[in-house]
Motif scaffolding. Structure first.
Motif, PDB file in Angstrom:
ATOM      1  N   GLU A 116       4.875   5.907 -10.899  1.00  0.00           N
ATOM      2  CA  GLU A 116       4.823   6.021  -9.442  1.00  0.00           C
ATOM      3  C   GLU A 116       3.455   5.639  -8.876  1.00  0.00           C
ATOM      4  O   GLU A 116       3.370   5.044  -7.798  1.00  0.00           O
ATOM      5  N   LYS A 117       2.372   5.950  -9.588  1.00  0.00           N
ATOM      6  CA  LYS A 117       1.038   5.691  -9.042  1.00  0.00           C
ATOM      7  C   LYS A 117       0.715   4.193  -8.982  1.00  0.00           C
ATOM      8  O   LYS A 117      -0.244   3.797  -8.329  1.00  0.00           O
ATOM      9  N   TYR A 118       1.536   3.376  -9.657  1.00  0.00           N
ATOM     10  CA  TYR A 118       1.292   1.927  -9.656  1.00  0.00           C
ATOM     11  C   TYR A 118       2.278   1.167  -8.762  1.00  0.00           C
ATOM     12  O   TYR A 118       2.317  -0.056  -8.808  1.00  0.00           O
ATOM     13  N   GLN A 119       3.063   1.885  -7.962  1.00  0.00           N
ATOM     14  CA  GLN A 119       4.087   1.202  -7.176  1.00  0.00           C
ATOM     15  C   GLN A 119       3.503   0.248  -6.136  1.00  0.00           C
ATOM     16  O   GLN A 119       4.085  -0.803  -5.835  1.00  0.00           O
ATOM     17  N   MET A 120       2.347   0.591  -5.570  1.00  0.00           N
ATOM     18  CA  MET A 120       1.701  -0.307  -4.614  1.00  0.00           C
ATOM     19  C   MET A 120       1.340  -1.627  -5.290  1.00  0.00           C
ATOM     20  O   MET A 120       1.554  -2.713  -4.734  1.00  0.00           O
ATOM     21  N   GLN A 121       0.789  -1.524  -6.497  1.00  0.00           N
ATOM     22  CA  GLN A 121       0.409  -2.729  -7.233  1.00  0.00           C
ATOM     23  C   GLN A 121       1.643  -3.536  -7.640  1.00  0.00           C
ATOM     24  O   GLN A 121       1.628  -4.768  -7.601  1.00  0.00           O
ATOM     25  N   ARG A 122       2.701  -2.826  -8.041  1.00  0.00           N
ATOM     26  CA  ARG A 122       3.932  -3.522  -8.417  1.00  0.00           C
ATOM     27  C   ARG A 122       4.491  -4.291  -7.219  1.00  0.00           C
ATOM     28  O   ARG A 122       4.894  -5.452  -7.348  1.00  0.00           O
ATOM     29  N   ASN A 123       4.509  -3.664  -6.069  1.00  0.00           N
ATOM     30  CA  ASN A 123       4.984  -4.330  -4.860  1.00  0.00           C
ATOM     31  C   ASN A 123       4.105  -5.523  -4.507  1.00  0.00           C
ATOM     32  O   ASN A 123       4.601  -6.549  -4.028  1.00  0.00           O
ATOM     33  N   GLN A 124       2.800  -5.379  -4.748  1.00  0.00           N
ATOM     34  CA  GLN A 124       1.882  -6.469  -4.459  1.00  0.00           C
ATOM     35  C   GLN A 124       2.193  -7.688  -5.320  1.00  0.00           C
ATOM     36  O   GLN A 124       2.075  -8.832  -4.874  1.00  0.00           O
ATOM     37  N   MET A 125       2.586  -7.465  -6.567  1.00  0.00           N
ATOM     38  CA  MET A 125       2.964  -8.578  -7.431  1.00  0.00           C
ATOM     39  C   MET A 125       4.155  -9.327  -6.851  1.00  0.00           C
ATOM     40  O   MET A 125       4.190 -10.566  -6.837  1.00  0.00           O
ATOM     41  N   LYS A 126       5.139  -8.582  -6.347  1.00  0.00           N
ATOM     42  CA  LYS A 126       6.313  -9.211  -5.751  1.00  0.00           C
ATOM     43  C   LYS A 126       5.928 -10.001  -4.506  1.00  0.00           C
ATOM     44  O   LYS A 126       6.428 -11.111  -4.284  1.00  0.00           O
ATOM     45  N   ILE A 127       5.011  -9.434  -3.726  1.00  0.00           N
ATOM     46  CA  ILE A 127       4.551 -10.118  -2.509  1.00  0.00           C
ATOM     47  C   ILE A 127       3.834 -11.411  -2.861  1.00  0.00           C
ATOM     48  O   ILE A 127       4.016 -12.443  -2.199  1.00  0.00           O
ATOM     49  N   ARG A 128       3.026 -11.384  -3.913  1.00  0.00           N
ATOM     50  CA  ARG A 128       2.305 -12.597  -4.323  1.00  0.00           C
ATOM     51  C   ARG A 128       3.275 -13.719  -4.681  1.00  0.00           C
ATOM     52  O   ARG A 128       3.076 -14.874  -4.302  1.00  0.00           O
ATOM     53  N   THR A 129       4.317 -13.377  -5.446  1.00  0.00           N
ATOM     54  CA  THR A 129       5.305 -14.392  -5.808  1.00  0.00           C
ATOM     55  C   THR A 129       5.969 -14.959  -4.561  1.00  0.00           C
ATOM     56  O   THR A 129       6.117 -16.183  -4.418  1.00  0.00           O
ATOM     57  N   ASP A 130       6.366 -14.085  -3.650  1.00  0.00           N
ATOM     58  CA  ASP A 130       7.030 -14.531  -2.418  1.00  0.00           C
ATOM     59  C   ASP A 130       6.101 -15.394  -1.571  1.00  0.00           C
ATOM     60  O   ASP A 130       6.539 -16.379  -0.952  1.00  0.00           O
ATOM     61  N   GLU A 131       4.811 -15.048  -1.540  1.00  0.00           N
ATOM     62  CA  GLU A 131       3.847 -15.828  -0.758  1.00  0.00           C
ATOM     63  C   GLU A 131       3.675 -17.235  -1.339  1.00  0.00           C
ATOM     64  O   GLU A 131       3.570 -18.211  -0.593  1.00  0.00           O
ATOM     65  N   ILE A 132       3.617 -17.321  -2.672  1.00  0.00           N
ATOM     66  CA  ILE A 132       3.503 -18.637  -3.314  1.00  0.00           C
ATOM     67  C   ILE A 132       4.696 -19.500  -2.945  1.00  0.00           C
ATOM     68  O   ILE A 132       4.550 -20.667  -2.549  1.00  0.00           O
ATOM     69  N   ILE A 133       5.892 -18.936  -3.068  1.00  0.00           N
ATOM     70  CA  ILE A 133       7.110 -19.685  -2.751  1.00  0.00           C
ATOM     71  C   ILE A 133       7.111 -20.111  -1.284  1.00  0.00           C
ATOM     72  O   ILE A 133       7.471 -21.248  -0.954  1.00  0.00           O
ATOM     73  N   SER A 134       6.675 -19.228  -0.403  1.00  0.00           N
ATOM     74  CA  SER A 134       6.617 -19.539   1.021  1.00  0.00           C
ATOM     75  C   SER A 134       5.661 -20.704   1.297  1.00  0.00           C
ATOM     76  O   SER A 134       5.994 -21.631   2.052  1.00  0.00           O
ATOM     77  N   ILE A 135       4.482 -20.670   0.685  1.00  0.00           N
ATOM     78  CA  ILE A 135       3.497 -21.741   0.884  1.00  0.00           C
ATOM     79  C   ILE A 135       4.034 -23.069   0.364  1.00  0.00           C
ATOM     80  O   ILE A 135       3.893 -24.120   1.012  1.00  0.00           O
ATOM     81  N   LEU A 136       4.663 -23.052  -0.802  1.00  0.00           N
ATOM     82  CA  LEU A 136       5.214 -24.274  -1.367  1.00  0.00           C
ATOM     83  C   LEU A 136       6.353 -24.815  -0.512  1.00  0.00           C
ATOM     84  O   LEU A 136       6.468 -26.035  -0.314  1.00  0.00           O
ATOM     85  N   ARG A 137       7.192 -23.932   0.024  1.00  0.00           N
ATOM     86  CA  ARG A 137       8.274 -24.361   0.904  1.00  0.00           C
ATOM     87  C   ARG A 137       7.719 -25.006   2.166  1.00  0.00           C
ATOM     88  O   ARG A 137       8.260 -26.005   2.664  1.00  0.00           O
TER      89      ARG A 137
END
Length: 222
Positions: A116-137
Motif C-alpha cells: 500500500e505504501k508504494y501505490q503512489m509510485q505504482r500509479n506514477q509508473m502507469k502515468i509515465r507509460t500513458d504519457e509516452i504513448i500520448s506524446i508519440l500519438r
C-alpha cells in the motif's frame, strides 16, 4: 554508462512518415544536462522537425532506450513502450514455475507493487507509460504501431515528495534487449535471461510482427 550518458542509448530515431518526411528524433530528458552540445544541435536543427523529448530523469541509467525502442518490420516499424502492469501480469501468471523464486531474488521488487505504501509510485509508473504513448500519438504514431512491452522498474521510496534515488530494472529490460541483425530478413538477437516467462512473451511479440522463431536468437545476459 552513467559516466557517458547521452550517447546512443539516449537518442532514438523514427523512420520517415507522412508527418515527418525526414524522420524524427527522440531523446531522453537527461540529454540536456549530460550532453548539452548534442542536445542543442538536435533541438536547433529543423530538418527533422521538433525534437521529441521523453522524461528519463527518474531512471538510474537515464536513457530513452530504457523506456522505448524502435523495431523494424517488413513494411514499417513498431515502437515498444515499457509497461510495468503488463510485466506484473506476465510474472504473476507464471508463479507456478518454481524456478522463478529459486533462480532470482526479485520477490521484493515485485511485492512492492502490492504494498500500500508504494501505490503512489505504482500509479506514477502507469502515468509515465500513458504519457509516452500520448506524446508519440501527438507526433503521428498510430495506435497499431505501439506495442506495450513487459518491463518492471523498481519502486523507490519518496523523500520529501521526491525520489530518494533512481529506478533500475527488476530482472532485465526487454525494451533495450533486442538487437536487429539483417533487419531486411527480420533476424534479431534477444539479449535477455533464462527467465522463461519474459523470454516467451517477448519472443511472441517479435513473431507477431513478422519475425520467424528460427531467426530469433536469445543470449543469456544474467
Amino acid at each position: 554508462s552513467l559516466a557517458t550518458g547521452g550517447e546512443g542509448g539516449n537518442i532514438e530515431g523514427l523512420p520517415v512518415s507522412a508527418q515527418h518526411p525526414y524522420g524524427s528524433v527522440i531523446v531522453g530528458s537527461t540529454l540536456k544536462n549530460r550532453r548539452p552540445q548534442i542536445y542543442k544541435f538536435l533541438k536547433n536543427q529543423k530538418i527533422q522537425g521538433e525534437l521529441i523529448e521523453l522524461d528519463t530523469d527518474w531512471l538510474q541509467v537515464g536513457h530513452v532506450d530504457e523506456i522505448i525502442s524502435v523495431v523494424p518490420t517488413a513494411n514499417s516499424y513498431k515502437i515498444f513502450v515499457f509497461d510495468t502492469e503488463l510485466a506484473l501480469s506476465v510474472y504473476t501468471n507464471s508463479l507456478n514455475e518454481s524456478s522463478i523464486i529459486q533462480n532470482y531474488h526479485i520477490t521484493d521488487g515485485v511485492n512492492a507493487y502490492y504494498n500500500e505504501k508504494y501505490q503512489m509510485q505504482r500509479n506514477q509508473m502507469k502515468i509515465r507509460t500513458d504519457e509516452i504513448i500520448s506524446i508519440l500519438r501527438e507526433n503521428g504514431i498510430s495506435e497499431t504501431q505501439l506495442i506495450r512491452t513487459p518491463v518492471l522498474f523498481e519502486l523507490i521510496e519518496y523523500d520529501d515528495g521526491l525520489f530518494g534515488s533512481l529506478s533500475s530494472c527488476v530482472l532485465f529490460n526487454s525494451i533495450n534487449s533486442v538487437y536487429m541483425i539483417e533487419s531486411n530478413v527480420r533476424k534479431a538477437i534477444f539479449s535477455g535471461s533464462s527467465y522463461t516467462p519474459y523470454n516467451s512473451y517477448y519472443t511472441n511479440i517479435l513473431v507477431n510482427i513478422g519475425y520467424e522463431t528460427n531467426n530469433i536468437y536469445m543470449l543469456d545476459s544474467i
